[in-house]
Design a protein around this motif. Structure first.
Motif, PDB file in Angstrom:
ATOM      1  N   ALA A 107      51.013   7.972  40.207  1.00 58.77           N
ATOM      2  CA  ALA A 107      52.485   7.792  40.159  1.00 58.77           C
ATOM      3  C   ALA A 107      53.047   7.019  39.300  1.00 58.77           C
ATOM      4  N   ALA A 108      52.126   6.148  38.335  1.00 59.39           N
ATOM      5  CA  ALA A 108      52.417   5.095  37.690  1.00 59.39           C
ATOM      6  C   ALA A 108      53.874   5.420  36.675  1.00 59.39           C
ATOM      7  N   ASP A 109      53.949   6.657  36.355  1.00 56.55           N
ATOM      8  CA  ASP A 109      55.058   7.003  35.539  1.00 56.55           C
ATOM      9  C   ASP A 109      56.300   7.362  36.505  1.00 56.55           C
ATOM     10  N   GLY A 110      56.138   7.323  37.661  1.00 54.02           N
ATOM     11  CA  GLY A 110      57.238   7.633  38.549  1.00 54.02           C
ATOM     12  C   GLY A 110      58.513   6.686  38.684  1.00 54.02           C
ATOM     13  N   CYS A 113      57.950   2.889  40.206  1.00 60.45           N
ATOM     14  CA  CYS A 113      57.278   1.986  39.328  1.00 60.45           C
ATOM     15  C   CYS A 113      57.979   1.605  38.450  1.00 60.45           C
ATOM     16  N   HIS A 114      58.981   2.496  37.805  1.00 60.71           N
ATOM     17  CA  HIS A 114      60.017   2.172  36.522  1.00 60.71           C
ATOM     18  C   HIS A 114      61.027   1.148  37.043  1.00 60.71           C
ATOM     19  N   PRO A 138      48.713   1.697  32.665  1.00 52.30           N
ATOM     20  CA  PRO A 138      49.948   1.815  33.180  1.00 52.30           C
ATOM     21  C   PRO A 138      50.521   1.211  34.365  1.00 52.30           C
ATOM     22  N   ALA A 139      51.669   0.765  34.598  1.00 51.63           N
ATOM     23  CA  ALA A 139      52.345   0.098  35.718  1.00 51.63           C
ATOM     24  C   ALA A 139      51.445  -1.027  36.250  1.00 51.63           C
ATOM     25  N   ARG A 155      49.233  -3.541  40.830  1.00 51.53           N
ATOM     26  CA  ARG A 155      49.290  -2.150  40.261  1.00 51.53           C
ATOM     27  C   ARG A 155      50.197  -1.155  41.030  1.00 51.53           C
ATOM     28  N   CYS A 156      51.115  -0.359  40.076  1.00 49.01           N
ATOM     29  CA  CYS A 156      51.859   0.504  41.143  1.00 49.01           C
ATOM     30  C   CYS A 156      51.336   2.059  40.651  1.00 49.01           C
ATOM     31  N   GLY A 157      51.811   2.740  41.692  1.00 54.02           N
ATOM     32  CA  GLY A 157      51.708   4.236  41.525  1.00 54.02           C
ATOM     33  C   GLY A 157      50.348   4.654  42.002  1.00 54.02           C
ATOM     34  N   THR A 198      55.674   5.093  46.855  1.00 58.53           N
ATOM     35  CA  THR A 198      54.257   5.009  46.010  1.00 58.53           C
ATOM     36  C   THR A 198      53.600   3.972  46.648  1.00 58.53           C
TER      37      THR A 198
END
Length: 234
Positions: A107-110, A113-114, A138-139, A155-157, A198
């Motif tokens: 879910a890093a591009d969810g 995280c954004h 990412p993220a 770290r996210c997602g 997430t």
């Protein structure tokens, strides 16, 4: 031959008398010469003394201000060197970019995280934002002390941690429920935020304090809505 009269004998000059007279004359001249030489010597001594006195009077004198400046200048230079050394020691060390390995983060591009990553602060207590080696996962975000060392990473997602189940103890900090996983070898603790859209992991070195978890908790609370945790089965 008739003898001369007594008066003539008295007036006659004998050779001895002549020698005596000459010696006396010479002695008088010698005495006069010595006196003259003595006078000349005294005059010379007087002139020499006057010359020495004149030389003494001509010796340069230094003002107290000049002497004080000459004494103070080395001290000022020493202080300047010490200050420069102190400033150099206090100057931040240029850190090398930090390399982070990839981990599964579906879910890093969810949207969560954004929303979260731009809101994260540049500083977490004494830790400042670190540059990551590209390509960075990412993220992710990282912070380090000014002189480097073990970083704080976020770290996210992520996927749900395998260790998180119904029996796992949770710690609530500033409105966020965290589940902690210890790494005794690496001397770190990873905190997982388990009550948002997430999973978010914050890894902090031991003895780094609690400010990082508190600041990130405040950021999560302000930007992501809470939800009930969904732990795994026992």
């Amino acid at each position: 031959m008739a003898d001369s009269n007594p008066e003539d004998r008295d007036q006659a000059t004998t050779p001895d008398d002549t020698v005596t007279a000459d010696a006396k004359a010479v002695g008088d001249k010698s005495t006069s010469g010595d006196a003259a030489n003595a006078g000349a010597g005294a005059a010379s001594d007087t002139d020499a003394n006057e010359s020495d006195s004149d030389d003494t009077d001509l010796e340069p004198t230094h003002s107290p201000a000049l002497i004080a400046t000459a004494v103070a200048l080395p001290i000022v230079l020493i202080v300047a060197v010490l200050v420069a050394a102190f400033v150099a020691l206090r100057a931040p060390v240029e850190r090398e970019p930090l390399a982070l390995g990839p981990v599964p983060a579906p879910a890093a591009d969810g949207p969560a995280c954004h929303t979260l990553l731009p809101a994260l602060p540049a500083d977490l207590g004494d830790y400042t934002k670190a540059t990551l080696v590209e390509p960075a996962p990412p993220a992710t975000r990282a912070w380090q002390l000014p002189d480097g060392g073990d970083p704080i990473t976020l770290r996210c997602g992520l996927d749900r941690p395998l260790e998180f189940n119904r029996a796992s103890p949770l710690t609530e900090i500033d409105g966020v429920k965290w589940f902690q996983v210890r790494d005794e070898v690496g001397k770190t603790g990873t905190w997982f935020a388990v009550d948002r859209e997430t999973y978010i992991a914050l890894t902090v070195p031991d003895n780094s304090g609690t400010s990082a978890v508190q600041i990130v908790s405040d950021t999560i609370t302000a930007n992501l809505p809470a939800r009930e945790p969904t732990p795994g089965e026992l």
